[in-house]
Design an enzyme around this catalytic site. Sequence first.
Site, PDB file in Angstrom:
ATOM      1  N   HIS A   1     -33.631  -3.868 -14.317  1.00  9.74           N
ATOM      2  CA  HIS A   1     -33.619  -3.119 -15.565  1.00  9.74           C
ATOM      3  C   HIS A   1     -33.128  -1.696 -15.258  1.00  9.74           C
ATOM      4  O   HIS A   1     -33.760  -0.702 -15.605  1.00  9.74           O
ATOM      5  CB  HIS A   1     -35.032  -3.067 -16.157  1.00  9.74           C
ATOM      6  CG  HIS A   1     -35.073  -2.735 -17.616  1.00  9.74           C
ATOM      7  ND1 HIS A   1     -34.821  -3.655 -18.591  1.00  9.74           N
ATOM      8  CD2 HIS A   1     -35.343  -1.577 -18.278  1.00  9.74           C
ATOM      9  CE1 HIS A   1     -34.951  -3.084 -19.779  1.00  9.74           C
ATOM     10  NE2 HIS A   1     -35.255  -1.821 -19.613  1.00  9.74           N
TER      11      HIS A   1
ATOM     12  N   THR B   1     -29.539  -2.998 -19.786  1.00 12.58           N
ATOM     13  CA  THR B   1     -30.767  -2.212 -19.894  1.00 12.58           C
ATOM     14  C   THR B   1     -30.793  -1.374 -21.169  1.00 12.58           C
ATOM     15  O   THR B   1     -29.876  -0.594 -21.428  1.00 12.58           O
ATOM     16  CB  THR B   1     -30.873  -1.267 -18.677  1.00 12.58           C
ATOM     17  OG1 THR B   1     -30.822  -2.049 -17.499  1.00 12.58           O
ATOM     18  CG2 THR B   1     -32.153  -0.462 -18.713  1.00 12.58           C
ATOM     19  N   GLU B   2     -31.860  -1.551 -21.963  1.00 10.82           N
ATOM     20  CA  GLU B   2     -32.077  -0.754 -23.185  1.00 10.82           C
ATOM     21  C   GLU B   2     -30.848  -0.768 -24.104  1.00 10.82           C
ATOM     22  O   GLU B   2     -30.548   0.215 -24.772  1.00 10.82           O
ATOM     23  CB  GLU B   2     -32.460   0.685 -22.837  1.00 10.82           C
ATOM     24  CG  GLU B   2     -33.622   0.810 -21.856  1.00 10.82           C
ATOM     25  CD  GLU B   2     -34.962   0.339 -22.408  1.00 10.82           C
ATOM     26  OE1 GLU B   2     -35.169   0.428 -23.625  1.00 10.82           O
ATOM     27  OE2 GLU B   2     -35.784  -0.131 -21.592  1.00 10.82           O
ATOM     28  N   LEU B   3     -30.125  -1.889 -24.085  1.00  2.00           N
ATOM     29  CA  LEU B   3     -28.925  -2.084 -24.916  1.00  2.00           C
ATOM     30  C   LEU B   3     -27.823  -1.051 -24.639  1.00  2.00           C
ATOM     31  O   LEU B   3     -27.009  -0.763 -25.520  1.00  2.00           O
ATOM     32  CB  LEU B   3     -29.268  -2.083 -26.415  1.00  2.00           C
ATOM     33  CG  LEU B   3     -30.196  -3.192 -26.939  1.00  2.00           C
ATOM     34  CD1 LEU B   3     -30.232  -3.157 -28.462  1.00  2.00           C
ATOM     35  CD2 LEU B   3     -29.750  -4.572 -26.480  1.00  2.00           C
TER      36      LEU B   3
ATOM     37  N   TRP C   1     -30.380   1.895 -27.426  1.00  2.00           N
ATOM     38  CA  TRP C   1     -31.234   1.765 -28.614  1.00  2.00           C
ATOM     39  C   TRP C   1     -32.371   2.783 -28.618  1.00  2.00           C
ATOM     40  O   TRP C   1     -33.282   2.681 -29.425  1.00  2.00           O
ATOM     41  CB  TRP C   1     -31.751   0.327 -28.759  1.00  2.00           C
ATOM     42  CG  TRP C   1     -32.819  -0.122 -27.790  1.00  2.00           C
ATOM     43  CD1 TRP C   1     -33.306   0.531 -26.695  1.00  2.00           C
ATOM     44  CD2 TRP C   1     -33.550  -1.356 -27.870  1.00  2.00           C
ATOM     45  NE1 TRP C   1     -34.263  -0.219 -26.081  1.00  2.00           N
ATOM     46  CE2 TRP C   1     -34.440  -1.391 -26.777  1.00  2.00           C
ATOM     47  CE3 TRP C   1     -33.537  -2.451 -28.751  1.00  2.00           C
ATOM     48  CZ2 TRP C   1     -35.300  -2.464 -26.535  1.00  2.00           C
ATOM     49  CZ3 TRP C   1     -34.398  -3.511 -28.508  1.00  2.00           C
ATOM     50  CH2 TRP C   1     -35.278  -3.516 -27.412  1.00  2.00           C
TER      51      TRP C   1
END
Lengths: 408, 427
Positions: free
Chosen positions: A109, A145-147, A299
């Site tokens: 991630h 990771t985290e869009l 995001w």
Amino acid sequence: MKSICLYFQVHQPFRLRTYRFFDIGENSLYYDEFQNRSIVRRVAAKCYLPANQLLLDLIKKHKNNFKVSFSISGTVLDQFGMYAPEVIESFRALANTGSVEFLAETYAHSLASLRSQEEFTRQVNLHREKIDELFGMKPTAFRNTELIYSDAISNMVSQMGFDVMLTEGAKHVLGWKSPNYLYQSAVSGKLKVLLRNFQLSDDIAFRFSNKGWSEWPMTAEKFTGWLNALDPNHQVVNLFMDYETIGEHQWADTGIFAFMKDLPGAIMKRTKFSFSTPSELAATLLPLSEIHVPYPISWADAERDLTAWIGNDLQDDAFDSLYTIEQKMKNCTDQQLLNDWNYLQTSDHFYYMCTKWFSDGEVHKYFNPYPSPYEAYINYMNVLSDFMIRVDKACPTDSPVVVLGNTP
Amino acid sequence: MRVLMFGWEFPPHITGGLGTACFGLTKGLAKHNVEVLFVVPKAYGDENEEAIRLINASDITIDIKDEVIRKFWEQITYMEIGSNLIPYVGPEEFAKMISESSEKSDIHTNSILSSKFEFSGKYGTNLMKEVSRYAMIASVVANNNRFDVIHAHDWLTYSAGVAAKMATGKPLVVHMHATEFDRSGEDINTEVFAIEQYGMQQADRVIAVSNLTRNLVIDRYGIDPEKVVTVHNAVEPTDKSAFENIHAGVKEKVVTFLGRITYQKGPEYFVEAARKILARDPNVRFVMAGSGDMMNKMIRMVAKLRMGKRFHFTGFLKGENVDKMFAMSDVYVMPSVSEPFGIAPLEAIRSNVPVVISKQSGVSEILTHALKVDFWDTDALADAVYGLLHYKGMQNMFNRYGMAEVNNLKWENAAFKVLETYLSVVK
């Protein structure tokens, strides 16, 4: 045909213990076993296990017309293995229904996509192998990771052979365009892009239990009403959220489980929408147009940019210091060092150093084990200092670091 | 709005934070058009009177035959002073003061009931007598001046404040800069405690310099929380550019403790943290600037730990030397065991020195860009200092945001809250 794409992110970092500078060179126990174990066990009991059971029941009830997708980070999979193996079993049960798609991501991630294509690729391959090993699936869809997404990243993802990638329907990228269509990368036509409908996603993920919200309490009926009110030409509504929304961020007593239980049936009964997974959508829908994203989006927060992880001096110093050892790690074969190298790249460590919460982020505070970004930085740098000493001992050779053009 | 304010000292004749705070506050009040009549036991004539009118208690005559005065005097009992009484001064300086004032005090002991009395205005052996005499004069001053509210700073002036209230019926605000618990730990002087408690009970409002102090006032003195308000101190803007080019003469990084070397300031935690850091990184120098009753103990401790060549004592510093010391420092540490507010870290930040402060300080309530540790947690303290010295990412952040944060702490804003407090009690 109109689709709902329901996707959940499952992730937990390996949180660091309080690692003092006198530990440097003395011991290399970096992780807070107690905290990591108790968090994983707690969230497993409140969210992962009951929510998996709920989804399994729904899939059976709706005879595979209900579909969901997950991306589960390598760091949380490792922790399930250590602290809650029954969670892996329950995900396996979901995988066996054939109605669940597992997405690929970076194993740790991490934010490697912003720094090094080689490292990024290595981590994605590591994650692909892990998903295949645990669930017998070879992911064809990708979630960074985290869009986090940009043109440059889409290129790398396409090169790795993925058909579709998920990202945020960020207002500043879309402008007047709607996220409710399939798009394709502007630089790599083969790669389809699905954009999160943040309005409807956050109605569930953030606003669900907010009693000050004008729409509270939310019901499946109300939600289907909003879906029916959308432009009839829209193809897909992407509901992307943290899996922990169910039962952890929104506690069971808010009624989130009942809502999730009612939602699929209500959608299939009252609307023209059906459920699809990202790869199904990429195979069936035609992209409406290209999207250009020269600067990375995510995001996170209101800005939908990278400032939750990098940009302030603390984060940049830690991030730059970490990647000074990338070349050395390529020659490294020590499994423990490689594990630490992965775990130290997890984006959460940089998130804890974010200073934005001084003014706003209640969300940041909630997820932060440190009293301030300064403590987070010092602790991380202590760990990293020790790690670098170990790397120097184990892998003395070095070659110049090649930095990618999209480094912010 | 006119305020009759009782203080014990006023710049430039100060021994510590109290006089500086009073000065800043009165300047802030002036910006809100509040007139201040400031009473001190002894005026020297060179005080800065730009924001106040100074009243010298030594100039006030009283008629000892006056029934009221006599009655008041009979109510006051006074006692000899013990070393713990003295705010902002360690016994070392105290001993010096006693020797300086011993001849004078002999002369004045018997004259305390005379029509005119020359205050020393210091913190000498006569302190309790002076406190009582000051209270007596307060009622005279109060009767001879027109004002809306009375404001008394710290226990030394509380009796004066109460006397002025009794004489005029005007509302009284008392200001807690430091409590007896801050000065003495648990081993408190009960008479001082009693004066503090009585003053706060008689007051219409109590101003505490931090939430820490506010809680202490409520918990330990049993004061009604409704009437205790927190007004954090501020700092005067100053021009430090003169010291920009000063660098330490040593190549090692310098970590500084600056303050009185007393129990309250936690000097032994600084020494212990220094030991832990030096064990890992010999390229650091530690400086303990200041003096106080624990100084010799600290010197012995440093010698015993064999860190003398990396740990230095400067003795008491003041004025320009304080600024120079900050200019030479790379990290400032304030490990106070109990610190009602603590203005020194703000001065350090203004000199671009990052600070590590104890969570047991009032100033930690308002500083975001500082590292905060429990004073007893020397591991955390050592780690914070080490991090500041070695990890460059923090330097810019501290310089940029810390400075802005401190510059926003204006006396004008603090004074506004004080004015609001006045308005809440003036009928």
